[in-house]
Design a protein around this motif. Structure first.
Motif, mmCIF file in Angstrom:
data_model
loop_
_atom_site.group_PDB
_atom_site.id
_atom_site.type_symbol
_atom_site.label_atom_id
_atom_site.label_comp_id
_atom_site.label_asym_id
_atom_site.label_seq_id
_atom_site.Cartn_x
_atom_site.Cartn_y
_atom_site.Cartn_z
ATOM 1 N N VAL A 10 -0.169 9.328 14.546
ATOM 2 C CA VAL A 10 0.654 9.334 13.334
ATOM 3 C C VAL A 10 0.233 10.500 12.431
ATOM 4 O O VAL A 10 1.083 11.249 11.931
ATOM 5 C CB VAL A 10 0.551 7.997 12.576
ATOM 6 C CG1 VAL A 10 1.267 8.071 11.227
ATOM 7 C CG2 VAL A 10 1.120 6.855 13.412
ATOM 8 N N HIS A 38 4.336 7.725 -0.851
ATOM 9 C CA HIS A 38 4.701 6.522 -0.118
ATOM 10 C C HIS A 38 6.204 6.379 0.069
ATOM 11 O O HIS A 38 6.658 5.961 1.127
ATOM 12 C CB HIS A 38 4.115 5.289 -0.808
ATOM 13 C CG HIS A 38 4.202 4.074 0.032
ATOM 14 N ND1 HIS A 38 4.905 2.980 -0.347
ATOM 15 C CD2 HIS A 38 3.680 3.810 1.249
ATOM 16 C CE1 HIS A 38 4.808 2.073 0.603
ATOM 17 N NE2 HIS A 38 4.072 2.548 1.580
ATOM 18 N N GLY A 42 5.958 7.290 3.600
ATOM 19 C CA GLY A 42 5.810 5.888 4.002
ATOM 20 C C GLY A 42 7.057 5.374 4.693
ATOM 21 O O GLY A 42 6.982 4.664 5.699
ATOM 22 N N MET A 45 7.192 6.831 8.144
ATOM 23 C CA MET A 45 6.263 6.120 9.033
ATOM 24 C C MET A 45 6.817 4.758 9.452
ATOM 25 O O MET A 45 6.737 4.386 10.618
ATOM 26 C CB MET A 45 4.909 5.921 8.349
ATOM 27 C CG MET A 45 4.110 7.158 8.212
ATOM 28 S SD MET A 45 2.604 6.779 7.295
ATOM 29 C CE MET A 45 1.797 8.355 7.404
ATOM 30 N N ARG A 46 7.350 4.026 8.480
ATOM 31 C CA ARG A 46 7.898 2.703 8.808
ATOM 32 C C ARG A 46 9.017 2.813 9.826
ATOM 33 O O ARG A 46 9.077 2.045 10.776
ATOM 34 C CB ARG A 46 8.406 2.011 7.538
ATOM 35 C CG ARG A 46 7.289 1.485 6.677
ATOM 36 C CD ARG A 46 7.804 0.544 5.600
ATOM 37 N NE ARG A 46 8.715 1.168 4.660
ATOM 38 C CZ ARG A 46 8.339 1.839 3.578
ATOM 39 N NH1 ARG A 46 7.067 1.998 3.319
ATOM 40 N NH2 ARG A 46 9.231 2.353 2.768
ATOM 41 N N TYR A 49 7.187 4.323 13.320
ATOM 42 C CA TYR A 49 6.034 3.708 13.978
ATOM 43 C C TYR A 49 5.845 2.214 13.740
ATOM 44 O O TYR A 49 5.007 1.606 14.400
ATOM 45 C CB TYR A 49 4.740 4.413 13.540
ATOM 46 C CG TYR A 49 4.681 5.850 13.961
ATOM 47 C CD1 TYR A 49 4.401 6.197 15.276
ATOM 48 C CD2 TYR A 49 4.928 6.872 13.046
ATOM 49 C CE1 TYR A 49 4.351 7.523 15.671
ATOM 50 C CE2 TYR A 49 4.875 8.201 13.433
ATOM 51 C CZ TYR A 49 4.593 8.518 14.748
ATOM 52 O OH TYR A 49 4.552 9.831 15.131
ATOM 53 N N LEU A 50 6.569 1.637 12.800
ATOM 54 C CA LEU A 50 6.259 0.261 12.422
ATOM 55 C C LEU A 50 7.388 -0.726 12.672
ATOM 56 O O LEU A 50 7.674 -1.578 11.838
ATOM 57 C CB LEU A 50 5.830 0.221 10.947
ATOM 58 C CG LEU A 50 4.524 0.948 10.622
ATOM 59 C CD1 LEU A 50 4.283 0.964 9.120
ATOM 60 C CD2 LEU A 50 3.355 0.332 11.359
ATOM 61 N N TYR A 57 2.188 -1.954 14.358
ATOM 62 C CA TYR A 57 2.629 -3.059 13.498
ATOM 63 C C TYR A 57 1.806 -4.307 13.792
ATOM 64 O O TYR A 57 1.271 -4.939 12.881
ATOM 65 C CB TYR A 57 4.119 -3.338 13.712
ATOM 66 C CG TYR A 57 4.631 -4.484 12.888
ATOM 67 C CD1 TYR A 57 5.095 -4.274 11.598
ATOM 68 C CD2 TYR A 57 4.639 -5.789 13.388
ATOM 69 C CE1 TYR A 57 5.563 -5.324 10.822
ATOM 70 C CE2 TYR A 57 5.096 -6.844 12.621
ATOM 71 C CZ TYR A 57 5.552 -6.612 11.346
ATOM 72 O OH TYR A 57 5.998 -7.655 10.581
ATOM 73 N N LYS A 68 5.181 -4.100 5.430
ATOM 74 C CA LYS A 68 5.263 -2.738 5.939
ATOM 75 C C LYS A 68 4.800 -1.719 4.898
ATOM 76 O O LYS A 68 4.285 -0.664 5.255
ATOM 77 C CB LYS A 68 6.671 -2.420 6.423
ATOM 78 C CG LYS A 68 7.002 -3.115 7.727
ATOM 79 C CD LYS A 68 8.345 -2.676 8.268
ATOM 80 C CE LYS A 68 8.640 -3.371 9.586
ATOM 81 N NZ LYS A 68 9.915 -2.940 10.154
ATOM 82 N N ASP A 69 4.957 -2.025 3.620
ATOM 83 C CA ASP A 69 4.449 -1.129 2.567
ATOM 84 C C ASP A 69 2.932 -1.001 2.656
ATOM 85 O O ASP A 69 2.389 0.096 2.531
ATOM 86 C CB ASP A 69 4.830 -1.644 1.174
ATOM 87 C CG ASP A 69 6.253 -1.303 0.788
ATOM 88 O OD1 ASP A 69 6.858 -0.437 1.435
ATOM 89 O OD2 ASP A 69 6.744 -1.895 -0.178
ATOM 90 N N SER A 72 2.146 1.106 5.851
ATOM 91 C CA SER A 72 2.391 2.541 5.726
ATOM 92 C C SER A 72 1.411 3.190 4.747
ATOM 93 O O SER A 72 1.012 4.335 4.935
ATOM 94 C CB SER A 72 3.845 2.834 5.352
ATOM 95 O OG SER A 72 4.223 2.162 4.181
ATOM 96 N N LEU A 75 -1.683 3.867 6.709
ATOM 97 C CA LEU A 75 -1.496 5.039 7.565
ATOM 98 C C LEU A 75 -1.496 6.339 6.758
ATOM 99 O O LEU A 75 -1.997 7.362 7.226
ATOM 100 C CB LEU A 75 -0.218 4.902 8.384
ATOM 101 C CG LEU A 75 -0.246 3.805 9.450
ATOM 102 C CD1 LEU A 75 1.128 3.610 10.065
ATOM 103 C CD2 LEU A 75 -1.291 4.105 10.523
#
Length: 91
Positions: A10, A38, A42, A45-46, A49-50, A57, A68-69, A72, A75
């Protein structure tokens, strides 16, 4: 080990997405102000990757990151620290 490798992936991808100026601003951002990234990074990323079936995850859920916040943000913090160490040639 897999968890670390996934986080590094990531961070490396994030590095590729940013130009040098943005990287410098990101690395120099105080921890208390990292939330400013974020909303954009963020979310990226969500989305990337999430998803709920992804390894990251599931691993972050086990580590106590319930939203998820939170995931991220973790990360983002990891990526910032990874890039700082890389810049210092400590990786």
């Amino acid at each position: 080990m897999r968890f670390y490798e996934e986080c590094v992936t990531v961070a490396q991808q994030l590095e590729k997405e940013m130009n040098r100026e943005t990287q410098a601003l990101f690395m120099e951002c105080p921890f208390s102000e990292l939330w400013k990234y974020h909303l954009t990074l963020g979310l990226w990323m969500r989305n990337r990757y999430l998803n709920e079936q992804s390894y990251l995850y599931q691993a972050l859920l086990i580590l106590g990151k319930k939203a998820k916040d939170e995931m991220s943000m973790f990360l983002l913090e990891f990526a910032q620290q990874y890039l700082l160490l890389k810049r210092a040639q400590m990786l």
